[in-house]
Design a protein around this motif. Structure first.
Motif, PDB file in Angstrom:
ATOM      1  N   LEU A  60      38.167 -26.357  -9.156  1.00 15.64           N
ATOM      2  CA  LEU A  60      37.142 -27.266  -8.638  1.00 15.64           C
ATOM      3  C   LEU A  60      36.480 -26.685  -7.392  1.00 15.64           C
ATOM      4  O   LEU A  60      35.256 -26.773  -7.229  1.00 15.64           O
ATOM      5  N   LYS A  61      37.265 -26.087  -6.533  1.00 21.13           N
ATOM      6  CA  LYS A  61      36.715 -25.469  -5.316  1.00 21.13           C
ATOM      7  C   LYS A  61      35.796 -24.297  -5.692  1.00 21.13           C
ATOM      8  O   LYS A  61      34.719 -24.142  -5.125  1.00 21.13           O
ATOM      9  N   LYS A  62      36.208 -23.509  -6.673  1.00 20.93           N
ATOM     10  CA  LYS A  62      35.422 -22.365  -7.132  1.00 20.93           C
ATOM     11  C   LYS A  62      34.030 -22.827  -7.594  1.00 20.93           C
ATOM     12  O   LYS A  62      33.022 -22.228  -7.241  1.00 20.93           O
ATOM     13  N   TYR A  63      33.972 -23.897  -8.382  1.00 16.98           N
ATOM     14  CA  TYR A  63      32.701 -24.365  -8.903  1.00 16.98           C
ATOM     15  C   TYR A  63      31.898 -25.163  -7.875  1.00 16.98           C
ATOM     16  O   TYR A  63      30.683 -25.222  -7.970  1.00 16.98           O
ATOM     17  N   SER A  64      32.555 -25.750  -6.899  1.00 18.71           N
ATOM     18  CA  SER A  64      31.807 -26.508  -5.892  1.00 18.71           C
ATOM     19  C   SER A  64      31.138 -25.580  -4.886  1.00 18.71           C
ATOM     20  O   SER A  64      30.194 -25.968  -4.221  1.00 18.71           O
ATOM     21  N   ASN A  65      31.603 -24.338  -4.800  1.00 20.86           N
ATOM     22  CA  ASN A  65      31.008 -23.367  -3.885  1.00 20.86           C
ATOM     23  C   ASN A  65      29.787 -22.679  -4.477  1.00 20.86           C
ATOM     24  O   ASN A  65      29.108 -21.933  -3.802  1.00 20.86           O
ATOM     25  N   LYS A  66      29.523 -22.908  -5.755  1.00 24.10           N
ATOM     26  CA  LYS A  66      28.374 -22.240  -6.404  1.00 24.10           C
ATOM     27  C   LYS A  66      27.100 -22.990  -6.160  1.00 24.10           C
ATOM     28  O   LYS A  66      27.007 -24.124  -5.952  1.00 24.10           O
TER      29      LYS A  66
END
Length: 66
Positions: A60-66
């Motif tokens: 979730l963190k990976k995709y929220s940083n995009k």
């Protein structure tokens, strides 16, 4: 948290991802659940649950940083 609660939690978390990623990770969650649902060792179950929650947060963190 039980394994069924974890399963439901992870599927709900997938809904927060972009559509393509959601589809991919839902499939992965379902496959992993099928693979581990017969696990009987309580310590191993706890380990799997903790790792799954940690991985979900990372994704979730990976995709929220995009």
């Amino acid at each position: 948290m039980t394994s069924l609660q974890l399963y439901k939690y992870l599927l709900r978390q997938c809904e927060r991802l972009p559509p393509d990623a959601c589809k991919h990770y839902k499939f992965a969650v379902k496959q992993s659940y099928k693979q581990h649902k017969s696990e009987t060792d309580p310590d191993r179950v706890k380990e799997i649950i903790q790792k799954s929650i940690s991985d979900a947060k990372w994704i979730l963190k990976k995709y929220s940083n995009k």
